[in-house]
Design a protein around this motif. Structure first.
Motif, short mmCIF file in Angstrom:
data_model
loop_
_atom_site.label_atom_id
_atom_site.label_comp_id
_atom_site.label_asym_id
_atom_site.label_seq_id
_atom_site.Cartn_x
_atom_site.Cartn_y
_atom_site.Cartn_z
N THR A 1 -11.79 -0.77 -10.10
CA THR A 1 -10.90 0.24 -9.51
C THR A 1 -9.83 -0.42 -8.63
OG1 THR A 1 -12.70 1.85 -9.55
CG2 THR A 1 -10.82 2.36 -8.14
N ALA A 2 -10.24 -1.40 -7.84
CA ALA A 2 -9.28 -2.12 -7.00
C ALA A 2 -8.24 -2.84 -7.85
CB ALA A 2 -10.01 -3.10 -6.08
N HIS B 1 4.88 -7.65 -1.07
CA HIS B 1 4.22 -8.70 -1.86
C HIS B 1 2.90 -9.14 -1.22
CE1 HIS B 1 6.93 -9.36 -5.17
NE2 HIS B 1 7.97 -9.38 -4.35
N LEU B 2 2.83 -9.15 0.10
CA LEU B 2 1.57 -9.48 0.77
C LEU B 2 0.49 -8.47 0.42
CD1 LEU B 2 2.87 -10.50 4.32
CD2 LEU B 2 1.91 -12.02 2.58
N VAL B 3 0.86 -7.20 0.39
CA VAL B 3 -0.10 -6.15 0.01
C VAL B 3 -0.52 -6.35 -1.45
CG1 VAL B 3 -0.42 -3.67 -0.32
CG2 VAL B 3 0.69 -4.52 1.75
N SER B 4 0.43 -6.72 -2.30
CA SER B 4 0.09 -7.00 -3.71
C SER B 4 -0.98 -8.08 -3.79
CB SER B 4 1.33 -7.46 -4.49
OG SER B 4 2.33 -6.49 -4.48
N LEU C 1 -4.41 -6.82 -2.49
CA LEU C 1 -5.11 -5.94 -3.43
C LEU C 1 -5.72 -6.74 -4.58
CD1 LEU C 1 -2.60 -2.95 -3.54
CD2 LEU C 1 -4.84 -2.99 -2.42
N VAL C 2 -4.98 -7.70 -5.10
CA VAL C 2 -5.49 -8.52 -6.20
C VAL C 2 -6.67 -9.36 -5.73
CG1 VAL C 2 -4.92 -10.47 -7.71
CG2 VAL C 2 -3.33 -8.55 -7.50
N LEU C 3 -6.56 -9.96 -4.55
CA LEU C 3 -7.66 -10.79 -4.03
C LEU C 3 -8.90 -9.95 -3.73
CD1 LEU C 3 -5.65 -13.22 -1.75
CD2 LEU C 3 -6.80 -13.77 -3.90
N ALA D 1 -9.78 -7.18 -5.29
CA ALA D 1 -10.37 -6.86 -6.59
C ALA D 1 -11.16 -8.05 -7.13
CB ALA D 1 -9.26 -6.45 -7.57
N ALA D 2 -10.57 -9.24 -7.06
CA ALA D 2 -11.25 -10.44 -7.54
C ALA D 2 -12.53 -10.70 -6.76
CB ALA D 2 -10.31 -11.65 -7.45
N ALA D 3 -12.48 -10.52 -5.45
CA ALA D 3 -13.67 -10.74 -4.62
C ALA D 3 -14.78 -9.76 -5.00
CB ALA D 3 -13.32 -10.60 -3.15
N LEU D 4 -14.44 -8.50 -5.18
CA LEU D 4 -15.45 -7.50 -5.53
C LEU D 4 -16.07 -7.78 -6.90
CD1 LEU D 4 -13.70 -4.30 -4.15
CD2 LEU D 4 -15.86 -5.29 -3.33
N ILE D 5 -15.24 -8.16 -7.86
CA ILE D 5 -15.77 -8.46 -9.19
C ILE D 5 -16.67 -9.70 -9.12
CG2 ILE D 5 -15.13 -9.21 -11.52
CD1 ILE D 5 -12.65 -7.29 -11.20
#
Length: 126
Positions: free
Chosen positions: A11-12, A49-52, A55-57, A59-63
């Protein structure tokens, strides 16, 4: 595997995708085309871009946490991400409610994308 954290991570990742595509079209393009002075304009663009990246980091951490063996730090990191997304959702809710708009909760709907990640992340720690 932790299903709640995997769902939160996917979801993230979707939230990050929406941010990158819709966010660039709606707020970023008008911002860059505005008559705002160059330094504040570029600073706001950098923050976007910092928020981008954030959010990507997240998501990666949760996965990663969903796939990792459940260790002592997993719950703490997942809880941090949950609080992080609750804070983001709260900011959007406070701004929309305080703006006095009609249908204010729908004017800045980002909180609707952020809150489920927070809830699923928290459930993944239980």
């Amino acid at each position: 595997m932790n299903g709640w954290l995997l769902a939160a991570g996917v979801t993230a990742a979707g939230v990050a995708g929406v941010h990158l595509i819709a966010g660039h079209r709606d707020p970023v393009r008008p911002l860059l085309a505005s008559g705002l002075a160059d330094v504040p304009k570029r600073t706001l663009y950098a923050v976007w871009h910092l928020v981008s990246a954030d959010l990507v980091l997240a998501a990666a951490a949760l996965i990663y946490l969903a796939m990792a063996h459940h260790g002592s730090g997993t719950d703490l990191v997942a809880l941090f991400v949950a609080v992080h997304f609750i804070a983001y959702a709260a900011v959007f809710l406070v701004i929309t409610v305080s703006a006095g708009w009609s249908k204010r909760l729908l004017r800045l709907p980002q909180w609707m994308l952020l809150l489920p990640v927070a809830i699923m992340s928290w459930l993944g720690t239980r």
